[in-house]
Design an enzyme around this catalytic site. Structure first.
Site, short mmCIF file in Angstrom:
data_model
loop_
_atom_site.label_atom_id
_atom_site.label_comp_id
_atom_site.label_asym_id
_atom_site.label_seq_id
_atom_site.Cartn_x
_atom_site.Cartn_y
_atom_site.Cartn_z
N LYS A 76 1.02 -1.11 0.10
CA LYS A 76 -0.09 -0.07 -0.04
C LYS A 76 1.10 1.14 -0.12
O LYS A 76 1.90 1.26 0.87
CB LYS A 76 -0.79 -0.12 1.40
C1 E4P Z 1 -8.39 1.86 3.79
O1 E4P Z 1 -7.54 0.94 3.37
C2 E4P Z 1 -7.99 2.64 4.99
O2 E4P Z 1 -7.64 1.41 5.67
C3 E4P Z 1 -9.39 2.67 5.75
O3 E4P Z 1 -10.58 2.26 5.05
C4 E4P Z 1 -9.66 4.06 6.43
O4 E4P Z 1 -10.88 4.44 7.07
P1 E4P Z 1 -10.95 5.58 8.00
O5 E4P Z 1 -11.42 6.73 7.46
O6 E4P Z 1 -12.19 4.93 9.05
O7 E4P Z 1 -9.67 5.48 8.92
#
Ligand code: E4P
Length: 217
Positions: A83
């Site tokens: 990522k």
């Molecule tokens: C995506 O890969 C992120 O880990 C995640 O969806 C972030 O979500 P949040 O806005 O609830 O922290």
């Protein structure tokens, strides 16, 4: 539409994997911190719970640093998906890693133009954050609609991974728009199974069944 769970909690992942409906896992540095676990160790454990992609995020901000971290992360298991953030260095890293056969999830996407760049960089997944978009006075689902249109216009292979999901309506809208993947917290995914009329129906059927005095088997 594929279902990924957005957590680094082993018990939650194992629970959902047992349903047979889990297609992958996403994590981020905040979720790793919340788990209290060692990053490499917990990622390895998660990779053993699903055959699907497990997103593990780099924390370096420069291309060379991201490549160094990705080298370590991709050795964890074959289903690790690196990522990277949607920055110039992140997309440079994305291009290099996907060119080399690794899966890459480009995260922190907040505009359709950013998603266009991620697709041009050969991203396996792009992660638009709908909840955080909504929180800031925009319509997160409009973003998904725009990205779907652009990707279809040019037949890009990058999968739209709807992230930062807060509730079932985000998932329903994602499915209607034709997003490829959603990633959501365990509680939101479990909530999809529930309906008050399902519970009421079971209760009624069981009450009537008891009156028959019968048993199956
Ligand atoms: C995506 O890969 C992120 O880990 C995640 O969806 C972030 O979500 P949040 O806005 O609830 O922290």
């Amino acid at each position: 539409m594929k279902f990924f769970v957005d957590t680094a909690e082993i018990a939650e992942i194992a629970d959902l994997a047992a349903t047979g409906l889990l297609d992958g896992v996403t994590t981020n540095p905040s979720l790793i911190a919340k788990s209290g676990r060692d990053f490499i160790e917990v990622t390895k454990e998660i990779c053993g719970l699903t055959d699907g992609p497990v997103s593990a995020e780099v924390v370096a901000l420069d291309h060379e640093g991201m490549m160094r971290e990705a080298e370590i992360l991709r050795k964890i298991a074959d289903n690790v998906c690196i990522k990277v953030p949607l920055t110039i260095d992140g997309l440079k890293t994305c291009k290099a890693l996907t060119g080399d056969g690794s899966m890459v999830n480009v995260t922190l996407c907040f505009s359709a133009n950013q998603a266009l760049l991620a697709a041009k960089a050969g991203a396996t997944f792009v992660s638009p954050f709908v909840g955080r978009h909504d929180d800031n006075g925009f319509d997160g689902m409009d973003l998904i609609r725009d990205i779907r249109l652009i990707y279809d216009n040019y037949a890009f292979g990058t999968e739209i991974l709807v992230a930062s999901i807060r509730h079932g309506v985000h998932i329903l809208e994602s499915a209607k728009i034709g997003a490829d993947v959603i990633t959501a917290p365990p509680a939101v995914i479990k909530g999809l199974f529930k309906h008050v009329l399902t519970d009421k129906g079971i209760e009624g059927f069981l009450a009537d069944w008891a009156k028959t005095g019968q048993s199956i088997g």
